[in-house]
Design a protein around this motif. Structure first.
Motif, PDB file in Angstrom:
ATOM      1  N   VAL A  94       0.423  -1.418   0.013  1.00 57.45           N
ATOM      2  CA  VAL A  94      -0.066  -0.135  -0.010  1.00 57.45           C
ATOM      3  C   VAL A  94       1.092   1.215   0.240  1.00 57.45           C
ATOM      4  O   VAL A  94       1.112   1.832   1.160  1.00 57.45           O
ATOM      5  CB  VAL A  94      -1.300  -0.362   1.527  1.00 57.45           C
ATOM      6  N   THR A  95       1.461   1.710  -1.026  1.00 56.43           N
ATOM      7  CA  THR A  95       2.357   3.098  -1.498  1.00 56.43           C
ATOM      8  C   THR A  95       1.566   4.067  -1.970  1.00 56.43           C
ATOM      9  O   THR A  95       0.813   4.136  -2.591  1.00 56.43           O
ATOM     10  CB  THR A  95       2.840   3.073  -2.145  1.00 56.43           C
ATOM     11  N   VAL A  96       1.901   5.791  -1.210  1.00 55.32           N
ATOM     12  CA  VAL A  96       0.991   6.767  -1.837  1.00 55.32           C
ATOM     13  C   VAL A  96       2.325   7.558  -2.280  1.00 55.32           C
ATOM     14  O   VAL A  96       3.103   7.654  -1.956  1.00 55.32           O
ATOM     15  CB  VAL A  96       0.583   7.719  -0.421  1.00 55.32           C
ATOM     16  N   ASN A  97       2.399   8.053  -3.373  1.00 55.01           N
ATOM     17  CA  ASN A  97       3.663   9.029  -4.284  1.00 55.01           C
ATOM     18  C   ASN A  97       2.504  10.390  -4.576  1.00 55.01           C
ATOM     19  O   ASN A  97       2.212  10.112  -4.775  1.00 55.01           O
ATOM     20  CB  ASN A  97       3.703   8.084  -5.710  1.00 55.01           C
ATOM     21  N   TYR A  98       3.200  11.413  -3.366  1.00 49.48           N
ATOM     22  CA  TYR A  98       3.038  12.637  -3.014  1.00 49.48           C
ATOM     23  C   TYR A  98       3.963  13.954  -4.698  1.00 49.48           C
ATOM     24  O   TYR A  98       4.837  13.805  -4.497  1.00 49.48           O
ATOM     25  CB  TYR A  98       2.828  12.909  -1.700  1.00 49.48           C
ATOM     26  N   THR A  99       3.597  14.598  -4.559  1.00 49.13           N
ATOM     27  CA  THR A  99       3.738  16.080  -5.210  1.00 49.13           C
ATOM     28  C   THR A  99       3.398  16.653  -4.282  1.00 49.13           C
ATOM     29  O   THR A  99       2.628  16.972  -3.328  1.00 49.13           O
ATOM     30  CB  THR A  99       3.564  16.255  -6.450  1.00 49.13           C
ATOM     31  N   GLU A 100       3.854  18.025  -4.553  1.00 45.59           N
ATOM     32  CA  GLU A 100       3.518  19.581  -3.699  1.00 45.59           C
ATOM     33  C   GLU A 100       1.447  19.635  -3.720  1.00 45.59           C
ATOM     34  O   GLU A 100       1.320  20.455  -3.366  1.00 45.59           O
ATOM     35  CB  GLU A 100       4.490  20.552  -3.926  1.00 45.59           C
ATOM     36  N   ASN A 101       1.318  19.120  -5.207  1.00 43.92           N
ATOM     37  CA  ASN A 101       0.045  19.696  -5.626  1.00 43.92           C
ATOM     38  C   ASN A 101      -0.952  18.351  -6.041  1.00 43.92           C
ATOM     39  O   ASN A 101      -1.786  18.617  -6.795  1.00 43.92           O
ATOM     40  CB  ASN A 101      -0.144  20.295  -6.753  1.00 43.92           C
ATOM     41  N   SER A 102      -0.852  17.031  -5.910  1.00 43.84           N
ATOM     42  CA  SER A 102      -1.214  15.833  -5.710  1.00 43.84           C
ATOM     43  C   SER A 102      -0.598  14.912  -5.183  1.00 43.84           C
ATOM     44  O   SER A 102      -0.176  14.705  -4.909  1.00 43.84           O
ATOM     45  CB  SER A 102      -0.444  15.450  -7.615  1.00 43.84           C
ATOM     46  N   LEU A 103      -1.669  13.696  -5.668  1.00 41.34           N
ATOM     47  CA  LEU A 103      -1.066  12.296  -4.678  1.00 41.34           C
ATOM     48  C   LEU A 103      -1.358  11.187  -5.518  1.00 41.34           C
ATOM     49  O   LEU A 103      -2.406  11.158  -6.296  1.00 41.34           O
ATOM     50  CB  LEU A 103      -1.911  12.403  -3.433  1.00 41.34           C
ATOM     51  N   LEU A 122      -4.660  19.682  -6.653  1.00 40.77           N
ATOM     52  CA  LEU A 122      -5.107  19.730  -5.224  1.00 40.77           C
ATOM     53  C   LEU A 122      -5.139  21.434  -5.285  1.00 40.77           C
ATOM     54  O   LEU A 122      -4.317  22.252  -5.479  1.00 40.77           O
ATOM     55  CB  LEU A 122      -3.954  19.970  -4.653  1.00 40.77           C
ATOM     56  N   LEU A 123      -6.205  21.971  -4.120  1.00 48.14           N
ATOM     57  CA  LEU A 123      -6.509  23.154  -3.845  1.00 48.14           C
ATOM     58  C   LEU A 123      -5.253  24.055  -3.769  1.00 48.14           C
ATOM     59  O   LEU A 123      -5.068  24.902  -4.085  1.00 48.14           O
ATOM     60  CB  LEU A 123      -8.105  23.907  -3.471  1.00 48.14           C
ATOM     61  N   HIS A 124      -4.690  24.374  -2.563  1.00 49.66           N
ATOM     62  CA  HIS A 124      -3.853  24.406  -1.929  1.00 49.66           C
ATOM     63  C   HIS A 124      -2.132  23.682  -2.097  1.00 49.66           C
ATOM     64  O   HIS A 124      -2.511  22.658  -1.933  1.00 49.66           O
ATOM     65  CB  HIS A 124      -3.263  25.310   0.040  1.00 49.66           C
ATOM     66  N   GLY A 125      -1.080  23.768  -2.424  1.00 46.88           N
ATOM     67  CA  GLY A 125      -0.212  22.817  -1.908  1.00 46.88           C
ATOM     68  C   GLY A 125       0.201  22.249  -0.567  1.00 46.88           C
ATOM     69  O   GLY A 125      -0.771  22.755   0.714  1.00 46.88           O
ATOM     70  N   ASP A 127       3.020  19.549   1.830  1.00 50.76           N
ATOM     71  CA  ASP A 127       4.531  19.216   2.589  1.00 50.76           C
ATOM     72  C   ASP A 127       4.248  17.706   2.738  1.00 50.76           C
ATOM     73  O   ASP A 127       3.605  16.662   3.050  1.00 50.76           O
ATOM     74  CB  ASP A 127       4.441  19.434   4.127  1.00 50.76           C
ATOM     75  N   VAL A 128       5.407  17.551   1.292  1.00 47.01           N
ATOM     76  CA  VAL A 128       5.335  16.386   0.837  1.00 47.01           C
ATOM     77  C   VAL A 128       6.054  15.130   2.076  1.00 47.01           C
ATOM     78  O   VAL A 128       5.248  13.912   2.323  1.00 47.01           O
ATOM     79  CB  VAL A 128       6.232  15.994  -0.486  1.00 47.01           C
ATOM     80  N   ALA A 129       6.926  15.890   3.042  1.00 47.12           N
ATOM     81  CA  ALA A 129       7.853  14.863   3.666  1.00 47.12           C
ATOM     82  C   ALA A 129       7.292  14.494   5.073  1.00 47.12           C
ATOM     83  O   ALA A 129       6.967  13.483   5.153  1.00 47.12           O
ATOM     84  CB  ALA A 129       8.756  16.064   4.161  1.00 47.12           C
ATOM     85  N   LYS A 130       5.879  15.707   4.942  1.00 48.13           N
ATOM     86  CA  LYS A 130       5.179  15.284   6.153  1.00 48.13           C
ATOM     87  C   LYS A 130       3.604  14.484   5.630  1.00 48.13           C
ATOM     88  O   LYS A 130       3.046  14.270   7.045  1.00 48.13           O
ATOM     89  CB  LYS A 130       5.022  16.378   7.487  1.00 48.13           C
ATOM     90  N   SER A 131       3.959  15.058   4.765  1.00 48.99           N
ATOM     91  CA  SER A 131       2.275  13.447   4.700  1.00 48.99           C
ATOM     92  C   SER A 131       2.587  12.063   4.912  1.00 48.99           C
ATOM     93  O   SER A 131       3.689  11.466   4.540  1.00 48.99           O
ATOM     94  CB  SER A 131       2.048  14.125   2.876  1.00 48.99           C
TER      95      SER A 131
END
Length: 228
Positions: A94-103, A122-125, A127-131
């Motif tokens: 179960v993995t999730v890849n994040y960018t500043e405005n997507s997942l 995504l509506l706003h930016g 924090d990838v590292a803390k998601s």
């Protein structure tokens, strides 16, 4: 893939010509949908390549997820995706890849199937590292750390924001001209589009007519075209 890329290019050309905010909103939504399908196809291709490299013989199909709930706190935007039995998956599956405005969520080999969810724009930016994400009973919970704590998200994506603004501010403005322009563009897209595009437009148009009958006013049903 090539057809979808051509659709995106054509929709972008229409956007450059469109003047009405209402028409631009519909075209923007249609363009975003085509771009989302491209991302999903790319994800399927990547998964297939990984399996081939690993010598995996078992064939699994990627099932695209579209239903989820969401909520927010001052620090996080939280998504809740229901998947029966997901608690039986390993952490690595179960993995999730994040960018500043997507997942992009990927669940591998759940009852012999793969599942994916992509949310762009995504509506706003964030924090990838803390998601992060948590696996719960029959559910995956995704926690998107807000880049600006305390910032309120009235919708989840910028596309939804534009559609909401269109509905709120353009309902009574230039109704006849906007409706006429929208109908003409939809006709051209239907005539020039492939079978999937035609099916999508026909469905939206039917829903718009039903809404128009219920609303009882000119253009009352055109909001359904925002689903494109």
């Amino acid at each position: 893939m090539e057809t979808l890329k051509n659709d995106v290019a054509e929709l972008a050309a229409f956007l450059e010509q469109a003047k009405s905010v209402r028409v631009r909103g519909v075209l923007t939504a249609a363009k975003a949908e085509a771009e989302r399908e491209i991302v999903n196809l790319e994800m399927k291709a990547r998964i297939a390549a990984e399996r081939e490299a690993a010598g995996t013989e078992a064939k699994r199909y990627l099932h695209e997820l579209t239903d989820y709930g969401w909520d927010q706190s001052p620090k996080f935007v939280k998504l809740f995706i229901t998947l029966n039995g997901v608690q039986g998956c390993t952490e690595e599956d179960v993995t999730v890849n994040y960018t500043e405005n997507s997942l992009q969520l990927h669940v591998r080999d759940l009852n012999g199937k793969d599942f994916g969810l992509t949310v762009n724009n995504l509506l706003h930016g964030i924090d990838v590292a803390k998601s992060y994400r948590k696996i719960k009973t029959d559910m995956v919970a995704i926690y998107l750390k807000k880049a600006k704590e305390g910032e309120n998200w009235d919708v989840l994506t910028s596309i939804q924001k534009r559609l909401k603004q269109k509905q709120d501010t353009e309902m009574g403005k230039d109704g006849d001209n906007a409706e006429s322009a929208l109908v003409n563009i939809m006709k051209k897209m239907y005539n020039d589009g492939d079978s999937k595009t035609k099916q999508m437009i026909a469905k939206a148009w039917t829903e718009s007519q039903d809404k128009a009958k219920m609303g009882g006013g000119p253009g009352a049903g055109l909001d359904a075209l925002g689903d494109l």
